[in-house]
Motif scaffolding. Structure first.
Motif, PDB file in Angstrom:
ATOM      1  N   MET A   1       0.833  -1.008  -0.054  1.00 27.08           N
ATOM      2  CA  MET A   1       0.030  -0.029   0.001  1.00 27.08           C
ATOM      3  C   MET A   1       1.122   1.226  -0.076  1.00 27.08           C
ATOM      4  SD  MET A   1      -3.372  -0.557   0.328  1.00 27.08           S
ATOM      5  CE  MET A   1      -4.486  -1.865   0.860  1.00 27.08           C
ATOM      6  N   PRO A   2       0.495   2.328  -0.900  1.00 30.62           N
ATOM      7  CA  PRO A   2       1.216   3.362  -0.610  1.00 30.62           C
ATOM      8  C   PRO A   2       0.926   3.957   0.551  1.00 30.62           C
ATOM      9  CG  PRO A   2      -0.481   3.815  -2.237  1.00 30.62           C
ATOM     10  CD  PRO A   2      -0.492   2.366  -1.710  1.00 30.62           C
ATOM     11  N   VAL A  30      -7.664   6.417   4.257  1.00 30.91           N
ATOM     12  CA  VAL A  30      -7.514   4.978   4.315  1.00 30.91           C
ATOM     13  C   VAL A  30      -8.511   4.473   3.338  1.00 30.91           C
ATOM     14  CG1 VAL A  30      -8.105   2.865   5.718  1.00 30.91           C
ATOM     15  CG2 VAL A  30      -6.706   4.958   6.689  1.00 30.91           C
ATOM     16  N   ALA A  31      -9.605   4.993   3.040  1.00 31.91           N
ATOM     17  CA  ALA A  31     -10.522   4.363   2.089  1.00 31.91           C
ATOM     18  C   ALA A  31     -10.092   4.447   0.615  1.00 31.91           C
ATOM     19  CB  ALA A  31     -12.075   4.871   2.258  1.00 31.91           C
ATOM     20  N   ASN A  32      -9.225   5.612   0.595  1.00 31.79           N
ATOM     21  CA  ASN A  32      -8.737   6.027  -0.731  1.00 31.79           C
ATOM     22  C   ASN A  32      -7.552   4.691  -1.230  1.00 31.79           C
ATOM     23  OD1 ASN A  32     -10.188   7.830  -1.532  1.00 31.79           O
ATOM     24  ND2 ASN A  32      -8.721   9.538  -0.929  1.00 31.79           N
ATOM     25  N   GLY A  33      -7.309   3.954  -0.103  1.00 32.35           N
ATOM     26  CA  GLY A  33      -6.154   2.903  -0.404  1.00 32.35           C
ATOM     27  C   GLY A  33      -4.806   3.228   0.213  1.00 32.35           C
ATOM     28  N   PHE A 125       1.847  -2.653   9.929  1.00 30.37           N
ATOM     29  CA  PHE A 125       1.091  -2.329   8.605  1.00 30.37           C
ATOM     30  C   PHE A 125       1.014  -3.778   8.178  1.00 30.37           C
ATOM     31  CE2 PHE A 125       2.407   2.310   7.989  1.00 30.37           C
ATOM     32  CZ  PHE A 125       1.162   2.948   8.500  1.00 30.37           C
ATOM     33  N   GLU A 126       1.923  -4.674   7.921  1.00 30.12           N
ATOM     34  CA  GLU A 126       1.534  -5.850   7.323  1.00 30.12           C
ATOM     35  C   GLU A 126       0.904  -6.846   8.062  1.00 30.12           C
ATOM     36  OE1 GLU A 126       5.910  -7.009   6.931  1.00 30.12           O
ATOM     37  OE2 GLU A 126       6.301  -5.378   5.685  1.00 30.12           O
ATOM     38  N   GLU A 127       0.622  -6.662   9.388  1.00 34.05           N
ATOM     39  CA  GLU A 127      -0.100  -7.327   9.976  1.00 34.05           C
ATOM     40  C   GLU A 127      -1.653  -6.871  10.207  1.00 34.05           C
ATOM     41  OE1 GLU A 127       3.071  -8.205  13.508  1.00 34.05           O
ATOM     42  OE2 GLU A 127       1.376  -7.415  14.077  1.00 34.05           O
TER      43      GLU A 127
END
Ligand code: ADP
Ligand code: ASP
Ligand code: MG
Length: 412
Positions: A1-2, A30-33, A125-127
């Motif tokens: 994710m960026p 967050v909703a924008n990715g 973040f990975e979790e």
């Protein structure tokens, strides 16, 4: 994710309601990715209150304890922001500086960031964590003590995180909707700039425009961070705010981009110091050792054997400067007849990369001040700025007159 960095200043987290509004913006990103790193300041007024407690308790305080106290405002807002996001079902976790760990030098109250290891936060973040909320302004010294980055330091925390995590952008949310041609609180004619060059922003910041901490601009310039200043109060739009960009990305600009001021300056003059080699070193050495931030310096022409030396520094450093100079005199390192302090001055500066290729900018500044009857006490110039020291009572008048004279209310 960026990864996107979003920094919220004191007024943007001043109440629980403001924190909720800021959290909504984070939620939209967050909703924008995006994975988001949120940097928070203390609630507005909080750091001033804490500084006041320290100064009242111990006027000549231990800087390590100063940092222990004044860093605490950010701990509160970081936790509250994480809780607010969790209430919105957004996986979030707060981080104090030492937990990251954001490593700094041990220069308490003015520490510099040395390293921000990304592993701890990246693992989260990975979790599945979507937002890391980091307390701005604070870090940890090599000795394991809490440090702070100087007033306004959360801006620098934000840019440093953007650099360390390769963020797509660093958005600085504040109480104005961008960088203006001058402080919009001084004149309603101040105009928001869509873009400003790093070099100009750096000068404006270091000359007093507190919208960004100087060090944050330096870091953004060095690490090519996409930096944007915008309001947390207005509706979101992609066009919003001011982008701080490399000079070559500015198409049209005024010769003077902006006017900055620094209200609380002081001018000190040493009369009749010996005019001999080494005298400047003998005067400014002890001042440097006493951590006095000397800014402008003027040496008068000599009357043969002696000369007057004038310099400026922040008004709250005058006591320290006087002590350092009187001690040096008592130790026989320097000699002077009088030490005269004028604590009622301010600094007003014009800044613009266009000055490199335009003559007469300084002259126009001086004429403008003359027409207003404002006496100039000290002048300094560099390639892209001219600064003058004037009586503090003229601050607003000087800024407004210069803003008018250089046509800053109109785009180039
Ligand atoms: P924050 O708490 O969000 O970090 P600051 O108070 O540190 O906010 O900085 C924002 C303030 O900077 C504005 O309210 C404004 O008064 C001041 N300021 C000074 N010069 C400028 C400028 N050229 N453009 C915009 N704001 C400026
Ligand atoms: N809270 C700190 C200050 O007021 C840091 C910041 O807001 O940037 O200086
Ligand atoms: Mg600030």
């Amino acid at each position: 994710m960026p990864i996107l960095v979003m920094k919220f200043g004191g007024t943007s987290v001043a109440t629980l309601d403001r924190i909720r509004r800021a959290a909504k913006r984070v939620g939209r990103e967050v909703a924008n990715g995006h994975d988001v790193i949120v940097i928070v300041s203390a609630m507005s007024g909080e750091t001033n209150k804490l500084v006041g407690f320290v100064e009242e308790t111990a006027p000549l305080y231990d800087a390590r304890e100063y940092d222990a106290v004044v860093s605490s405002g950010e701990n509160v807002t970081a936790g509250l922001m994480a809780l607010t996001l969790q209430e919105m079902d957004i996986p979030a976790r707060s981080w104090q500086g030492w937990q990251v760990p954001l490593r700094t030098t041990s220069a308490h109250a003015a520490a510099r960031i040395e390293e921000i290891p990304s592993a701890n936060i990246m693992r989260k973040f990975e979790e599945g964590m979507k937002v890391a909320v980091v307390a701005g302004f604070q870090g940890i010294s090599p000795e394991g003590r809490i440090t702070t980055l100087g007033r306004g330091g959360s801006d620098t925390t934000a840019v440093a995180f953007a650099a360390a995590f390769g963020a797509v952008r660093c958005d600085i949310y504040t109480d104005v909707d961008g960088v203006y041609t001058t402080d919009p609180r001084i004149t309603s004619k101040a105009r928001k700039l869509d873009r400003i060059a790093f070099e100009e922003m750096l000068e404006l910041a270091s000359l007093g425009a507190k919208v960004l901490q100087t060090r944050s601009v330096e870091l953004a310039m060095r690490y090519k961070v996409k930096l944007r200043v915008l309001s947390s109060f207005e509706e979101m739009s992609d066009e919003a705010g001011t982008l701080v960009v490399p000079e070559e990305d500015i198409v049209e600009s005024n010769v003077v981009a902006g006017v900055a001021y620094s209200r609380d300056e002081a001018k000190l003059t040493l009369t009749q110091v010996a005019d001999r080699p080494g005298i400047a070193a003998a005067i400014f050495g002890p001042l440097a050792e006493a951590s006095v931030n000397v800014d402008m310096i003027v040496q008068n022409i000599s009357d043969g054997g002696t000369t007057d030396m004038t310099f400026s520094c922040p008004v709250n450093e005058v006591k320290r400067a006087e002590k350092a100079l009187n001690d040096a005199k008592a130790a026989g390192q320097i000699d002077f007849t009088q030490l005269v302090a004028d604590t009622n001055v301010c600094k007003v500066s014009i800044v613009g990369i266009g000055m490199r290729s335009h003559a007469g900018v300084a002259a126009k500044m001086f004429q403008t001040l003359r027409d207003e009857g404002i006496n100039i006490k000290v002048i300094t110039t560099s390639e892209i700025k001219v600064s003058v020291l004037v009586d503090r009572k003229y601050l607003e008048l000087a800024v407004q007159a210069l803003h008018d004279a250089f046509g800053l209310d109109r785009a180039a």
